[in-house]
Design an enzyme around this catalytic site. Structure first.
Site, PDB file in Angstrom:
ATOM      1  N   ARG A 196      72.618   9.856  10.334  1.00  8.26           N
ATOM      2  CA  ARG A 196      71.438  10.141  11.174  1.00  8.26           C
ATOM      3  C   ARG A 196      70.417   8.995  11.111  1.00  8.26           C
ATOM      4  O   ARG A 196      69.720   8.738  12.085  1.00  8.26           O
ATOM      5  CB  ARG A 196      70.803  11.470  10.775  1.00  8.26           C
ATOM      6  N   ASP A 238      67.634  18.435  10.771  1.00 10.71           N
ATOM      7  CA  ASP A 238      68.432  17.207  10.889  1.00 10.71           C
ATOM      8  C   ASP A 238      67.901  16.271  11.975  1.00 10.71           C
ATOM      9  O   ASP A 238      68.338  15.116  12.075  1.00 10.71           O
ATOM     10  CB  ASP A 238      69.903  17.556  11.171  1.00 10.71           C
ATOM     11  N   LYS A 292      69.217  15.247   1.392  1.00 10.91           N
ATOM     12  CA  LYS A 292      70.270  15.098   2.412  1.00 10.91           C
ATOM     13  C   LYS A 292      71.140  13.887   2.046  1.00 10.91           C
ATOM     14  O   LYS A 292      71.122  13.439   0.901  1.00 10.91           O
ATOM     15  CB  LYS A 292      69.622  14.958   3.792  1.00 10.91           C
ATOM     16  N   ARG A 331      73.831  14.909  -4.534  1.00  9.40           N
ATOM     17  CA  ARG A 331      73.234  16.076  -3.865  1.00  9.40           C
ATOM     18  C   ARG A 331      73.315  17.321  -4.753  1.00  9.40           C
ATOM     19  O   ARG A 331      74.319  17.547  -5.423  1.00  9.40           O
ATOM     20  CB  ARG A 331      73.900  16.273  -2.491  1.00  9.40           C
TER      21      ARG A 331
HETATM   22  O1  SPQ Z   1      76.987  18.545   5.831  1.00  9.30           O
HETATM   23  P1  SPQ Z   1      75.754  17.771   5.478  1.00  9.30           P
HETATM   24  O2  SPQ Z   1      76.135  16.454   4.887  1.00  9.30           O
HETATM   25  O3  SPQ Z   1      74.824  18.534   4.566  1.00  9.30           O
HETATM   26  O4  SPQ Z   1      74.997  17.493   6.862  1.00  9.30           O
HETATM   27  C1  SPQ Z   1      73.651  17.622   7.342  1.00  9.30           C
HETATM   28  C2  SPQ Z   1      73.530  16.550   8.490  1.00  9.30           C
HETATM   29  O5  SPQ Z   1      72.483  15.884   8.633  1.00  9.30           O
HETATM   30  O6  SPQ Z   1      74.477  16.449   9.236  1.00  9.30           O
HETATM   31  C3  SPQ Z   1      72.562  17.460   6.281  1.00  9.30           C
HETATM   32  F1  SPQ Z   1      72.492  16.357   5.718  1.00  9.30           F
HETATM   33  O7  SPQ Z   1      73.458  18.873   8.018  1.00  9.30           O
HETATM   34  C4  SPQ Z   1      73.383  20.155   7.362  1.00  9.30           C
HETATM   35  C5  SPQ Z   1      72.006  20.754   7.593  1.00  9.30           C
HETATM   36  O8  SPQ Z   1      70.977  19.920   7.122  1.00  9.30           O
HETATM   37  C6  SPQ Z   1      74.448  21.052   7.971  1.00  9.30           C
HETATM   38  C7  SPQ Z   1      74.218  22.497   7.713  1.00  9.30           C
HETATM   39  C8  SPQ Z   1      75.307  23.465   7.978  1.00  9.30           C
HETATM   40  O9  SPQ Z   1      76.249  23.152   8.725  1.00  9.30           O
HETATM   41  O10 SPQ Z   1      75.207  24.599   7.462  1.00  9.30           O
HETATM   42  C9  SPQ Z   1      73.006  22.994   7.260  1.00  9.30           C
HETATM   43  C10 SPQ Z   1      71.860  22.118   6.922  1.00  9.30           C
HETATM   44  O11 SPQ Z   1      71.815  21.919   5.511  1.00  9.30           O
HETATM   45  P2  SPQ Z   1      71.094  22.963   4.515  1.00  9.30           P
HETATM   46  O12 SPQ Z   1      71.126  22.278   3.177  1.00  9.30           O
HETATM   47  O13 SPQ Z   1      69.691  23.107   5.045  1.00  9.30           O
HETATM   48  O14 SPQ Z   1      71.827  24.216   4.520  1.00  9.30           O
END
Ligand code: SPQ
Length: 428
Positions: free
Chosen positions: A388, A315, A342, A123
């Site tokens: 997910r 998500d 993701k 990532r």
């Molecule tokens: O924590 P992680 O692995 O990035 O989790 C995800 C998920 O699907 O649970 C994304 F894969 O959620 C992120 C979300 O997509 C959680 C998050 C946050 O808590 O701030 C923000 C989002 O990501 P981003 O990259 O858009 O900031």
């Protein structure tokens, strides 16, 4: 690899459940609790693998944290009380942990190394590393800091004005966390509004942050006071049962105490636009709004999902794609290229796995085109280690005609350890 035979071709889904606590808010409750002075108590915390990774990282930074199920007690150390970790900080599968931790560690006068699992290793991190370097942190890692393992040595930071190149709550939050430790003001401009749990939590801990449209301002030298945080249910977890109730026959599911922060409720708007039978009973919430959501079996039609709606349901797109397979006509999802970075490339994994079950779904450069209504068939599918994707496939199986085997169902523990218990309870 472990494989699970999923329930298929069910009669109906009926009942009331409370989905587990919000993952984004649970992470942040630990982080702000650690940075505050005094004790913070968290209720309805999500004891999923990702949030447990955040707890273990803070324990390594010298913070005393007691966690028993959904209850957590944190003895805050203040911004100056964290200590240098002796071992690598293991963020597991959690993008939120590593990106927000980088913002915190950027202001700490010691060094630390962060790494996670094989998904985290793919990532992108320069989206966080670049602004933190601009503020004064020393960060290195594979491919000049794009990939883990990352090493960081924090120190005296300077406030910056930063225009986010991507709409990302994680990047925004990392810069806010660094800005809270910087000299002067930090100004962040978002291309589109993203989840604002960090901003709300700063206020719950007695801190100050200003917002004007898409511009956020925060200053250093603030004192946070320990508090009590009640985490609402996670709308991203509720989404699986919202879609499940809409696509199965004779169904009615009530989801209690779901977080209804407007930066997260895009799925409700999309389900309404698609004709879903969905009602929302909003309760007043302290810090975060919450309420009960009821969904019944629905006649659905296709829609277009794009633009500033995308960060408000990012998500939920895997399960919305499944919903679209059961809607009359075409559903187009665009402006969602963030899905590629993701836990998996969710454009490809959603399309490939749903195709195995007979869906008519085409991946595009920035989204998906789904043609409904298609009856789904059995097959062997895999979560690819993405929680997910695993849950979306378990919901898809409810309407298939043949057997469905799910490979690597354990990935679901990242955000919803009781998922299969709740599913079994609702199947009537
Ligand atoms: O924590 P992680 O692995 O990035 O989790 C995800 C998920 O699907 O649970 C994304 F894969 O959620 C992120 C979300 O997509 C959680 C998050 C946050 O808590 O701030 C923000 C989002 O990501 P981003 O990259 O858009 O900031």
């Amino acid at each position: 690899m472990k494989t699970k035979r999923l329930p298929t071709n069910i009669q109906s889904l009926r009942g009331t459940i409370a989905v587990p606590g919000d993952k984004s808010i649970s992470h942040r409750s630990i982080m702000f609790g650690a940075l505050a002075e005094g004790v913070t108590e968290v209720t309805n915390f999500l004891p999923g693998a990702d949030c447990l990774s955040t707890i273990s990282c803070f324990k390594q930074l010298g913070v005393s944290i007691e966690q028993e199920g959904q209850l957590v007690r944190i003895e805050g150390k203040g911004f100056n009380g964290l200590t240098e970790p002796r071992e690598v900080l293991d963020v597991g599968n959690s993008g939120t942990t590593i990106r927000l931790m980088l913002g915190i560690l950027a202001g700490q006068v010691f060094s630390a190394v962060l790494a996670g699992d094989s998904s985290i290793a793919k990532r992108p991190m320069t989206r966080v590393v670049n602004p933190l370097r601009e503020m004064g942190a020393l960060i290195d890692g594979r491919k000049d800091g794009e990939y883990t393992p990352l090493s960081i040595r924090g120190g005296q930071l300077q406030g910056v004005r930063y225009q986010l190149p991507v709409a990302s709550a994680q990047v925004k939050s990392a810069i806010i966390l660094a800005g809270l430790q910087a000299e002067g003001e930090t100004i962040i401009v978002e291309p589109e509004a993203t989840r604002d749990h960090t901003e709300r939590m700063i206020q719950q801990f007695g801190g100050k942050i200003e917002k004007d449209g898409q511009t956020i301002k925060v200053s250093g030298n603030q004192l946070f006071k320990g508090t009590t945080i009640h985490v609402p249910g996670d709308i991203s977890s509720a989404a699986f049962f919202m879609v499940a109730a809409a696509i199965t026959k004779n169904s009615e599911v009530v989801l209690k105490n779901v977080g209804l922060n407007p930066t997260r409720t895009g799925i409700i708007e999309v389900m309404k636009a698609m004709g879903a039978d969905i009602t929302v009973d909003l309760h007043s919430g302290e810090g975060e709004p919450a309420g009960d959501v009821t969904v019944r079996s629905s006649q659905l039609k296709g829609t277009t999902i794009s633009g500033d709606l995308i960060p408000r349901l990012i998500d939920e797109i895997p399960v919305i794609a499944l919903l679209a397979t059961q809607a009359e006509g075409i559903t187009t999802i665009k402006d969602a290229s963030e899905l590629k970075v993701k836990e998996t490339n969710r454009i490809d994994t959603v399309a490939n796995e749903l195709k195995i079950l007979g869906a008519d779904i085409t991946p595009t450069a920035d989204g998906l085109i789904i043609s409904g209504r298609k009856s789904l068939q059995g097959g062997t599918v895999t979560s690819h280690g993405d929680h997910r994707i695993g849950m979306m496939l378990a919901i898809a199986a409810l309407i298939t005609n043949g057997d469905v085997q799910l490979e690597d169902p354990g990935a679901i523990d990242v955000s919803y350890p009781e998922f299969f218990d709740h599913l079994t309870y609702l199947i009537k």
